[in-house]
Scaffold this motif. Structure first.
Motif, PDB file in Angstrom:
ATOM      1  N   ALA A  49      -1.478  -7.093  -8.068  1.00  0.00           N
ATOM      2  CA  ALA A  49      -2.601  -7.520  -7.231  1.00  0.00           C
ATOM      3  C   ALA A  49      -2.084  -7.896  -5.854  1.00  0.00           C
ATOM      4  O   ALA A  49      -1.132  -8.659  -5.732  1.00  0.00           O
ATOM      5  N   LEU A  50      -2.701  -7.338  -4.809  1.00  0.00           N
ATOM      6  CA  LEU A  50      -2.334  -7.675  -3.427  1.00  0.00           C
ATOM      7  C   LEU A  50      -3.580  -8.112  -2.671  1.00  0.00           C
ATOM      8  O   LEU A  50      -4.548  -7.337  -2.568  1.00  0.00           O
ATOM      9  N   LEU A  51      -3.574  -9.329  -2.134  1.00  0.00           N
ATOM     10  CA  LEU A  51      -4.708  -9.773  -1.325  1.00  0.00           C
ATOM     11  C   LEU A  51      -4.767  -8.943  -0.043  1.00  0.00           C
ATOM     12  O   LEU A  51      -3.723  -8.608   0.527  1.00  0.00           O
ATOM     13  N   THR A  52      -5.978  -8.633   0.388  1.00  0.00           N
ATOM     14  CA  THR A  52      -6.171  -7.895   1.642  1.00  0.00           C
ATOM     15  C   THR A  52      -7.206  -8.648   2.481  1.00  0.00           C
ATOM     16  O   THR A  52      -7.812  -9.613   1.993  1.00  0.00           O
ATOM     17  N   MET A  61      -6.250   1.324   2.020  1.00  0.00           N
ATOM     18  CA  MET A  61      -4.918   1.438   1.407  1.00  0.00           C
ATOM     19  C   MET A  61      -4.933   2.483   0.292  1.00  0.00           C
ATOM     20  O   MET A  61      -3.979   3.253   0.132  1.00  0.00           O
ATOM     21  N   CYS A  62      -6.025   2.514  -0.476  1.00  0.00           N
ATOM     22  CA  CYS A  62      -6.150   3.521  -1.542  1.00  0.00           C
ATOM     23  C   CYS A  62      -6.087   4.927  -0.944  1.00  0.00           C
ATOM     24  O   CYS A  62      -5.409   5.810  -1.477  1.00  0.00           O
ATOM     25  N   ALA A  63      -6.808   5.134   0.162  1.00  0.00           N
ATOM     26  CA  ALA A  63      -6.835   6.456   0.800  1.00  0.00           C
ATOM     27  C   ALA A  63      -5.427   6.863   1.238  1.00  0.00           C
ATOM     28  O   ALA A  63      -5.037   8.021   1.121  1.00  0.00           O
ATOM     29  N   MET A  64      -4.662   5.883   1.733  1.00  0.00           N
ATOM     30  CA  MET A  64      -3.281   6.185   2.143  1.00  0.00           C
ATOM     31  C   MET A  64      -2.398   6.441   0.930  1.00  0.00           C
ATOM     32  O   MET A  64      -1.572   7.356   0.925  1.00  0.00           O
ATOM     33  N   LEU A 205       2.869  -0.332   2.596  1.00  0.00           N
ATOM     34  CA  LEU A 205       1.697  -0.099   3.450  1.00  0.00           C
ATOM     35  C   LEU A 205       1.070  -1.426   3.875  1.00  0.00           C
ATOM     36  O   LEU A 205       0.571  -1.571   4.983  1.00  0.00           O
ATOM     37  N   TRP A 206       1.121  -2.386   2.960  1.00  0.00           N
ATOM     38  CA  TRP A 206       0.506  -3.719   3.132  1.00  0.00           C
ATOM     39  C   TRP A 206       1.183  -4.499   4.266  1.00  0.00           C
ATOM     40  O   TRP A 206       0.570  -5.255   4.987  1.00  0.00           O
ATOM     41  N   GLU A 207       2.481  -4.264   4.424  1.00  0.00           N
ATOM     42  CA  GLU A 207       3.318  -4.983   5.393  1.00  0.00           C
ATOM     43  C   GLU A 207       3.759  -4.077   6.526  1.00  0.00           C
ATOM     44  O   GLU A 207       4.937  -3.950   6.822  1.00  0.00           O
ATOM     45  N   SER A 231      -1.497  -3.870   9.027  1.00  0.00           N
ATOM     46  CA  SER A 231      -1.391  -5.269   8.649  1.00  0.00           C
ATOM     47  C   SER A 231      -2.577  -5.589   7.752  1.00  0.00           C
ATOM     48  O   SER A 231      -3.622  -6.010   8.213  1.00  0.00           O
ATOM     49  N   PHE A 232      -2.412  -5.321   6.483  1.00  0.00           N
ATOM     50  CA  PHE A 232      -3.520  -5.468   5.532  1.00  0.00           C
ATOM     51  C   PHE A 232      -3.551  -6.834   4.877  1.00  0.00           C
ATOM     52  O   PHE A 232      -4.474  -7.161   4.154  1.00  0.00           O
TER      53      PHE A 232
END
Ligand SMILES: *Cc1c(COP(=O)(O)O)cnc(C)c1O
Length: 372
Positions: A49-52, A61-64, A205-207, A231-232
């Motif tokens: 789980a990653l907070l966005t 992020m899913c699309a990437m 991708l998140w960072e 920067s998600f």
């Protein structure tokens, strides 16, 4: 005036924010972020789980993650919020919109397979009102054609399909903590990764495309730019607010379900005498009290009901305008008619639903509705 929505505060939000500030690390991936992410992984069994900063972000992020490229096709229900499609469109996808079912606004599982081509990369399903889509049929089709399933679970926290928490069934899932949802942080979201293939890359991708998360775990001694991303991740201040909500998740869910059943029980006569269809009672495990809606017999009747409620100091609203007929997408749509989506666009009406609501106020007002 009874609003349509009122954000509920548990009372601890500001003290946790103060605590986050005092801890001295208020950027992303801090103390409260980890606390929230662990909570989600433990309670729901999400693999990662990653907070966005929003559900829209999580969908981007899913699309990437599934490498959507120019001309790839993504299958999406038309009766949904823009983000379900937008996140993929901005990555170059062509959207093949699917109609809703006859009996619920969810995607019609029997109309998916005919749209799959060699260009299809993903199927996005939306658990409308928190009620589960037919995940069994959808996963079978997806696996047969080797297509990724993404659950837009923005409305679906604490809801299940056949014993499994929503958000754990698709390869990837996205939740929202926008102030109109059950659990809130103003703006906020969560990306869930259930398929191992995507976990490491999701953190990157998140960072901002860096391997910073791995660096902080001590696995590498220098971090750098290794991939695309953005920067998600939200500030830990947002996560501190969210933690106060998560601590009270059971109480919040219980209250919303009480309201849901009050509406369901006390609007039967109103529905019968006005030819209005109430939201069906979902199987118990798949009702999270996110929403209570009516299906009016016509757009005109819906306007009359909204007007009547307004005269009684109550705000009821409708949504969505089906995406295949939106200003942005109508000339890109392939022209297929989606009659159930259109019917929900014209006839669905949402009643007020929030923690501090007294649903009897709305029931009383509806019981004096007289169509003429
Ligand atoms: C609310 C919602 C979103 C968007 O959530 P944000 O957190 O505001 O980005 C996406 N999909 C659905 C189905 C929603 O209801």
């Amino acid at each position: 005036m009874i609003p349509f929505n009122k954000p509920y505060l548990t009372g601890r939000e500001t003290s946790y924010i103060e605590d986050a500030v005092n801890l001295g690390k208020i950027s992303g991936n801090g103390y409260y972020t980890k606390k929230c992410q662990n909570f989600f992984e433990d309670k729901f069994g999400f693999k990662k789980a990653l907070l966005t900063t929003s559900c829209t972000d999580a969908l981007e992020m899913c699309a990437m993650l599934v490498n959507i490229e120019q001309g790839d096709e993504v299958i999406v229900p038309s009766f949904t919020f823009v983000s379900s499609a937008l996140a993929f469109v901005r990555q170059g996808a062509v959207i093949r919109f699917v109609d809703s079912s006859n009996d619920t606004p969810n995607i019609d599982p029997n109309k998916i397979e005919e749209l799959i081509t060699h260009k299809t990369k993903a199927i996005v399903v939306v658990h409308y009102a928190g009620v589960a889509c037919d995940m069994e049929t959808i996963m079978t089709i997806a696996n047969k054609h080797n297509v990724v399933v993404i659950e837009d679970a923005a409305q679906a926290i604490c809801s299940k399909f056949k014993g499994k928490w929503l958000g754990t069934i698709g390869h990837l899932s996205a939740f929202s903590f926008h102030e109109t949802k059950n659990i809130i942080s103003g703006e906020g979201g969560l990306l869930v990764i259930n398929d191992d293939r995507y976990i490491d890359r999701a953190e990157i991708l998140w960072e901002k495309g860096t391997n910073r998360a791995e660096f902080f775990r001590g696995n590498i001694n220098k971090y750098g730019w290794v991939d695309t991303g953005s920067s998600f991740l939200p500030s830990d201040i947002i996560a501190a607010f969210l933690w106060a909500q998560l601590e009270n998740i059971d109480d919040i869910q219980k209250k919303r379900l009480e309201h849901w059943f009050f509406y369901f029980k006390h609007l039967q006569d109103f529905a019968l005498s006005n030819d209005v269809v109430l939201m069906q009672e979902p199987h118990e495990e798949t009702n999270n009290g996110h929403m209570f809606y009516l299906i009016c017999k016509s757009q005109g009747q819906r306007s009359s009901i909204i007007q009547h409620l307004k005269q009684n100091g109550i705000l009821a609203v409708f949504h969505y305008i089906s995406l295949h007929s939106s200003k942005f997408y109508t000339d890109k749509h392939d022209g297929r008619e989606l009659t159930n989506s259109d019917r929900y666009t014209d006839c669905l009406l949402r009643l007020p639903m929030f923690y501090e609501l007294n649903p009897n106020d709305v029931v009383q007002a509806l019981n004096t509705f007289n169509e003429n």
